[in-house]
Design a protein around this motif. Structure first.
Motif, PDB file in Angstrom:
ATOM      1  N   ILE A   1      12.544  -4.624 -10.098  1.00 23.53           N
ATOM      2  CA  ILE A   1      11.598  -4.492  -8.815  1.00 23.53           C
ATOM      3  C   ILE A   1      10.302  -4.695  -9.252  1.00 23.53           C
ATOM      4  O   ILE A   1       9.461  -5.182  -8.395  1.00 23.53           O
ATOM      5  N   TYR A   2       9.837  -4.417 -10.351  1.00 27.20           N
ATOM      6  CA  TYR A   2       8.374  -4.452 -10.726  1.00 27.20           C
ATOM      7  C   TYR A   2       8.035  -5.471 -11.848  1.00 27.20           C
ATOM      8  O   TYR A   2       7.030  -6.003 -12.025  1.00 27.20           O
TER       9      TYR A   2
ATOM     10  N   LEU B   1       2.657  -0.171  -7.999  1.00 21.32           N
ATOM     11  CA  LEU B   1       3.662  -0.542  -7.150  1.00 21.32           C
ATOM     12  C   LEU B   1       3.387  -0.463  -5.762  1.00 21.32           C
ATOM     13  O   LEU B   1       3.489  -1.126  -4.952  1.00 21.32           O
TER      14      LEU B   1
ATOM     15  N   PRO C   1       2.250  -5.346 -11.811  1.00 16.98           N
ATOM     16  CA  PRO C   1       3.312  -5.560 -11.036  1.00 16.98           C
ATOM     17  C   PRO C   1       3.667  -6.980 -10.810  1.00 16.98           C
ATOM     18  O   PRO C   1       2.599  -7.736 -10.731  1.00 16.98           O
TER      19      PRO C   1
ATOM     20  N   LYS D   1       0.648  -2.509  -4.554  1.00 15.64           N
ATOM     21  CA  LYS D   1       0.977  -3.925  -4.324  1.00 15.64           C
ATOM     22  C   LYS D   1       1.820  -3.994  -3.184  1.00 15.64           C
ATOM     23  O   LYS D   1       1.779  -5.052  -2.202  1.00 15.64           O
ATOM     24  N   LEU D   2       2.610  -3.030  -2.975  1.00 19.19           N
ATOM     25  CA  LEU D   2       3.481  -2.938  -1.557  1.00 19.19           C
ATOM     26  C   LEU D   2       2.646  -3.036  -0.218  1.00 19.19           C
ATOM     27  O   LEU D   2       2.839  -3.688   0.553  1.00 19.19           O
TER      28      LEU D   2
ATOM     29  N   LEU E   1      11.409  -7.966  -3.021  1.00 19.96           N
ATOM     30  CA  LEU E   1      12.022  -6.628  -2.595  1.00 19.96           C
ATOM     31  C   LEU E   1      11.828  -6.448  -1.124  1.00 19.96           C
ATOM     32  O   LEU E   1      12.659  -5.943  -0.459  1.00 19.96           O
TER      33      LEU E   1
ATOM     34  N   ILE F   1       8.149  -8.080  -6.036  1.00 24.01           N
ATOM     35  CA  ILE F   1       7.862  -7.273  -4.975  1.00 24.01           C
ATOM     36  C   ILE F   1       8.060  -7.889  -3.664  1.00 24.01           C
ATOM     37  O   ILE F   1       8.520  -7.224  -2.715  1.00 24.01           O
ATOM     38  N   THR F   2       7.632  -9.222  -3.655  1.00 25.34           N
ATOM     39  CA  THR F   2       7.523  -9.810  -2.352  1.00 25.34           C
ATOM     40  C   THR F   2       9.239 -10.148  -2.056  1.00 25.34           C
ATOM     41  O   THR F   2       9.400  -9.957  -0.725  1.00 25.34           O
TER      42      THR F   2
END
Length: 439
Positions: A96-97, A153, A103, A156-157, A111, A108-109
Motif C-alpha cells: 500500500i506504500y 502515509l 509514499p 498522503k491519504l 487503495l 495510495i490512490t
C-alpha cells in the motif's frame, strides 16, 4: 476557552498548536453521523485495534488489515469473521506504500479508490529498533522506518482524499515503545508530539508506550485513581499468587503489577513473569513444609491482563496448531495411499506450509511430537520458532493494552448519533477489575 479545558489536564499535547488545531477540527465535525467508519489498520497483529473499536460501539463498514504474520492474521479472522464488517487483508505494508522512503501516490490512490475513503488509521509499527531492551537497536535500519512511514502515509491519504472532496482529516492513532529522541517522527505526524501512557494506570499490567494521536482524549484521572491500585492477584489462575507476596517482610497490601509482556522468544517467559502456587506436604502440619511451584503467567492470564476477551488468542491457536500437526504432517506421514497434506488439511490452512517453517519436538502426549512454527523474520538474523503456547505469548507481547486503546479512542463515539452506535457480539464484556466492573 471552556471547550479547551476538557483536555488540558489529560494531554500534554494541548500546548502544541498542531494538536489544538486537530482538536478544534474534531469538535467541528458532524456529531450525528450515521455513516460507518472505514478503517486502515497497519501492522494490525491479532486485531487489538478492532477490539477497542467494537467495545466502544463504533460502527465500522470496512476494515483493511495490513499484517504479514499469518498466525496473527488467523487469530484476527477467527475472532472477527461474520461480524457484518467487510474485512480485507493485505500482507505487506509495501503493497500500500511502496518500497521507497516517500509514499507511492499511485498505490495510495488505488487503495483509497478500492477501500476508502478512510476515516481512521491505526498503527503499531515494529518497535525492535526503538526499544531500550534491544542492545543492537538501530533507528536507521529499514525495519525502523515503518513508524515514520505510517505518518507520511497518513499525510498522503489526507492529500489524496482532499482532492476527492473529503473535507475531514484522517483520524489516527499510532503506537510505539518509549524512546527519547523522536523529533523526526513527530514531523511525519504533522509536528505532533506523542502522548505517553502506561497500561499500569489502567489495569494490572505495565506497558509504557508512546501514542501519536490527532484526537482529543477524555480525562483519565477517575480511571487511574482506582485502576492504578489494581494488582495481578485477582487475574491469576485459581490457587496462584503474585510472587512478590513471598518476599520476607513484604507488605501484603502493596500493589503488584505484571511487567510488560514481551514478544521475543528469549523474553516471553523470563523471571519477571512469575507466579507461585503453594503445595503443602500432607504428612506435615508445619507451614515450613510448604513448597512452592513457580511458573510464568499463562496465556489465559495474559489475555485477561491485556483486556482481551477470554480465549481470544488461545482458542484459535489451539485449532491452528492441531490442524497443522495432525492433518498437515501426521496423517500424510502415515497414509498408506500416498496422500498429501492437501487431502487432509482444510484448504484455508494450506498456505501455512509455504509461509512458515516448522520444527518438531518430542512430546509424551499424542501425537507424540510438538509443533513449533517460525514467526516472520522482522529484521532478525535468525528465525525464531514458537510452540503453541509460546506463539500465543509472542502475539500478546506484540499487541496493545485494550483499556489504553479504548481510552485513547473513546472520543470517537461523540461523532455518531446515539442510535448509530453498535453493540457487537462478545465485545460488551467488562474488564475484570475496578473501576470497570462498576461502570
Amino acid at each position: 476557552m471552556r471547550e479547551e479545558s476538557k483536555y488540558d489536564k489529560v494531554c500534554q499535547n494541548w500546548t502544541n498548536p498542531a494538536y489544538q488545531n486537530y482538536c478544534v477540527m474534531f469538535q467541528q465535525r458532524k456529531k450525528d453521523s450515521r455513516s460507518p467508519f472505514r478503517v486502515l489498520d497497519c501492522f494490525s497483529g491479532t486485531g487489538c485495534g478492532i477490539v477497542a473499536l467494537k467495545r466502544l460501539g463504533v460502527p465500522i463498514q470496512t476494515m483493511v488489515h495490513v499484517e504479514h504474520d499469518p498466525v496473527a492474521v488467523y487469530v484476527c479472522q477467527f475472532n472477527h469473521d461474520n461480524d457484518g464488517i467487510m474485512h480485507h487483508y493485505v500482507e505487506t505494508f509495501e503493497e500500500i506504500y511502496g518500497v521507497n522512503e516517500e509514499p507511492d501516490v499511485n498505490l495510495i490512490t488505488a487503495l483509497v479508490a478500492k477501500y476508502g475513503p478512510f476515516d481512521l488509521v491505526l498503527s503499531g509499527a515494529p518497535c525492535q529498533n526503538y526499544s531500550g531492551l534491544n542492545a543492537s537497536r538501530d533507528q536507521t535500519s529499514e525495519n525502523a522506518q515503518y513508524l515514520k512511514k505510517v505518518g507520511r502515509l497518513i499525510q498522503k491519504l489526507d492529500h489524496i482524499q482532499g482532492l476527492n472532496g473529503i473535507k475531514d482529516s484522517v483520524l489516527f492513532l499510532s503506537e510505539n515503545v518509549v524512546f527519547k529522541e523522536h523529533e523526526d517522527i513527530d514531523k511525519a505526524y504533522s509536528d505532533l508530539s506523542p502522548i505517553r501512557l502506561d497500561a499500569k494506570d489502567f489495569g494490572p499490567a505495565k506497558r509504557n508506550r508512546l501514542y501519536w494521536i490527532n484526537m482529543p482524549v477524555n480525562n483519565s484521572e477517575q480511571i487511574k485513581e482506582v485502576a492504578s491500585g489494581v494488582s495481578v492477584d485477582g487475574l491469576l489462575d485459581e490457587g496462584y499468587g503474585a510472587i512478590a507476596r513471598l518476599l520476607p517482610g513484604g507488605d501484603k497490601r502493596v500493589t503488584v503489577k505484571s511487567n510488560a509482556f514481551l514478544a521475543s522468544l528469549s523474553r516471553i517467559d523470563d523471571g519477571r513473569m512469575s507466579k507461585y502456587k503453594i503445595e503443602n506436604n500432607p504428612s506435615s502440619r508445619s507451614n515450613a513444609a510448604a513448597r512452592y511451584t513457580i511458573e510464568t503467567y499463562s496465556l489465559g492470564e495474559r489475555e485477561k491482563m491485556m483486556g482481551l476477551p477470554t480465549g481470544y488468542v488461545e482458542k484459535p491457536l489451539k485449532i491452528l496448531f492441531n490442524e497443522l500437526a495432525i492433518n498437515a504432517f501426521l496423517n500424510p506421514e502415515f497414509s498408506n495411499e500416498g496422500k498429501s497434506y492437501r487431502d487432509f488439511l482444510p484448504r484455508r490452512f494450506w498456505h501455512y506450509r509455504k509461509k512458515c517453517q516448522f520444527k518438531f519436538q518430542p512430546n509424551p502426549d499424542h501425537p507424540f511430537f510438538q509443533l513449533a512454527l517460525s514467526s516472520p523474520l522482522e529484521g532478525k538474523c535468525h528465525l525464531a520458532f514458537y510452540d503453541e503456547d509460546q506463539y500465543g505469548k509472542h502475539l500478546i507481547g506484540n499487541g496493545w493494552s485494550i483499556p489504553v486503546a479504548e481510552f485513547l479512542l473513546g472520543k470517537l463515539v461523540d461523532l455518531f448519533a446515539d442510535d448509530a452506535l453498535k453493540t457487537y457480539d462478545n465485545y460488551s464484556y467488562k474488564f475484570p477489575w475496578e473501576p470497570y466492573m462498576s461502570m
